[in-house]
Motif scaffolding. Structure first.
Motif, PDB file in Angstrom:
ATOM      1  N   GLN A  58       0.831  -1.202   0.000  1.00 26.54           N
ATOM      2  CA  GLN A  58       0.000   0.000   0.000  1.00 26.54           C
ATOM      3  C   GLN A  58       0.872   1.261   0.000  1.00 26.54           C
ATOM      4  OE1 GLN A  58      -2.741   0.010   3.265  1.00 26.54           O
ATOM      5  NE2 GLN A  58      -3.578   2.002   2.771  1.00 26.54           N
ATOM      6  N   ILE A  59       1.914   1.287   0.829  1.00 25.62           N
ATOM      7  CA  ILE A  59       2.807   2.442   0.895  1.00 25.62           C
ATOM      8  C   ILE A  59       3.553   2.598  -0.426  1.00 25.62           C
ATOM      9  CG2 ILE A  59       4.900   3.326   2.003  1.00 25.62           C
ATOM     10  CD1 ILE A  59       3.809   2.111   4.627  1.00 25.62           C
ATOM     11  N   LEU A 101       2.571   1.654  -3.402  1.00 24.40           N
ATOM     12  CA  LEU A 101       1.641   2.143  -4.418  1.00 24.40           C
ATOM     13  C   LEU A 101       1.338   3.628  -4.233  1.00 24.40           C
ATOM     14  CD1 LEU A 101      -0.830  -0.881  -4.679  1.00 24.40           C
ATOM     15  CD2 LEU A 101       0.807  -0.100  -6.395  1.00 24.40           C
ATOM     16  N   ASN A 102       1.264   4.073  -2.977  1.00 22.13           N
ATOM     17  CA  ASN A 102       1.035   5.501  -2.723  1.00 22.13           C
ATOM     18  C   ASN A 102       2.196   6.334  -3.257  1.00 22.13           C
ATOM     19  OD1 ASN A 102      -1.394   4.996  -1.470  1.00 22.13           O
ATOM     20  ND2 ASN A 102      -0.559   5.076   0.594  1.00 22.13           N
ATOM     21  N   ILE A 103       3.425   5.878  -3.029  1.00 20.36           N
ATOM     22  CA  ILE A 103       4.603   6.603  -3.518  1.00 20.36           C
ATOM     23  C   ILE A 103       4.646   6.574  -5.038  1.00 20.36           C
ATOM     24  CG2 ILE A 103       7.125   6.571  -3.574  1.00 20.36           C
ATOM     25  CD1 ILE A 103       7.027   5.632  -0.643  1.00 20.36           C
ATOM     26  N   LYS A 104       4.303   5.428  -5.636  1.00 16.98           N
ATOM     27  CA  LYS A 104       4.287   5.312  -7.091  1.00 16.98           C
ATOM     28  C   LYS A 104       3.258   6.268  -7.697  1.00 16.98           C
ATOM     29  CE  LYS A 104       3.813   1.872 -10.776  1.00 16.98           C
ATOM     30  NZ  LYS A 104       3.133   2.800 -11.654  1.00 16.98           N
ATOM     31  N   ARG A 105       2.086   6.385  -7.049  1.00 14.44           N
ATOM     32  CA  ARG A 105       1.042   7.299  -7.513  1.00 14.44           C
ATOM     33  C   ARG A 105       1.547   8.738  -7.503  1.00 14.44           C
ATOM     34  NH1 ARG A 105      -2.231  10.332  -4.586  1.00 14.44           N
ATOM     35  NH2 ARG A 105      -1.679   9.196  -2.697  1.00 14.44           N
ATOM     36  N   LEU A 106       2.244   9.133  -6.438  1.00 15.45           N
ATOM     37  CA  LEU A 106       2.793  10.487  -6.355  1.00 15.45           C
ATOM     38  C   LEU A 106       3.812  10.727  -7.462  1.00 15.45           C
ATOM     39  CD1 LEU A 106       3.339  10.818  -2.500  1.00 15.45           C
ATOM     40  CD2 LEU A 106       1.641  12.020  -3.863  1.00 15.45           C
ATOM     41  N   ARG A 124       5.842  16.305  -4.203  1.00 23.92           N
ATOM     42  CA  ARG A 124       6.306  15.181  -3.370  1.00 23.92           C
ATOM     43  C   ARG A 124       6.794  14.025  -4.224  1.00 23.92           C
ATOM     44  NH1 ARG A 124       1.531  13.717   0.288  1.00 23.92           N
ATOM     45  NH2 ARG A 124       2.859  11.941   0.775  1.00 23.92           N
ATOM     46  N   HIS A 163      10.548  12.294  -4.288  1.00 23.46           N
ATOM     47  CA  HIS A 163      10.777  10.860  -4.171  1.00 23.46           C
ATOM     48  C   HIS A 163      11.636  10.362  -5.326  1.00 23.46           C
ATOM     49  CE1 HIS A 163       8.611   9.245  -0.746  1.00 23.46           C
ATOM     50  NE2 HIS A 163       7.579  10.033  -1.008  1.00 23.46           N
TER      51      HIS A 163
END
Length: 127
Positions: A73-74, A76-81, A88, A92
């Motif tokens: 989940q984390i 995927l959140n970073i990939k989305r950003l 942000r 990254h």
């Protein structure tokens, strides 16, 4: 040694501390899980029975996002950003601090070891 959600729980530790070796389980979650299962907070991890380990496993799976699911989940959140290209996400991508920290000095954890840049030769060495 008890195994919960693919993680070996350390021996000779108080159970509320030993549960914190599971990714996504901190002090408050560990105490909440033990309260829901009715297990003593100060019980040693050596004294944990299979039934109690199964109860803890069921509560963690049902009520909390931990281990592989949380990591995914984390990620995927970073990939989305990164895909959005927002500020942000760009930080990254570049491996720089994301939350507004200074980068002029410090920030070595994110930036990696300092790399010397070769500049002009000094005047003294030219003579």
């Amino acid at each position: 040694m008890a195994r919960i959600l693919g993680v070996d729980i350390p021996r000779n530790k108080v159970l509320r501390v030993a549960l914190q070796s599971i990714y996504g389980v901190g002090p408050s979650v560990a105490e909440a899980v033990l309260a829901k299962t009715g297990i003593d907070l100060n019980k040693s991890s050596n004294e944990l029975t299979e039934e109690e380990a199964n109860e803890i496993r069921l509560v963690l799976e049902k009520d909390y996002t931990v281990e592989g699911d949380l990591r995914r989940q984390i990620g995927l959140n970073i990939k989305r950003l990164k895909d959005l290209g927002c500020y942000r996400g760009i930080r990254h991508r570049r491996g720089l601090p994301v939350r507004g920290q200074r980068t002029s000095t410090n920030a070595r954890t994110r930036k990696g070891p300092a790399v010397a840049i070769q500049g002009k030769k000094s005047v003294k060495s030219m003579k």
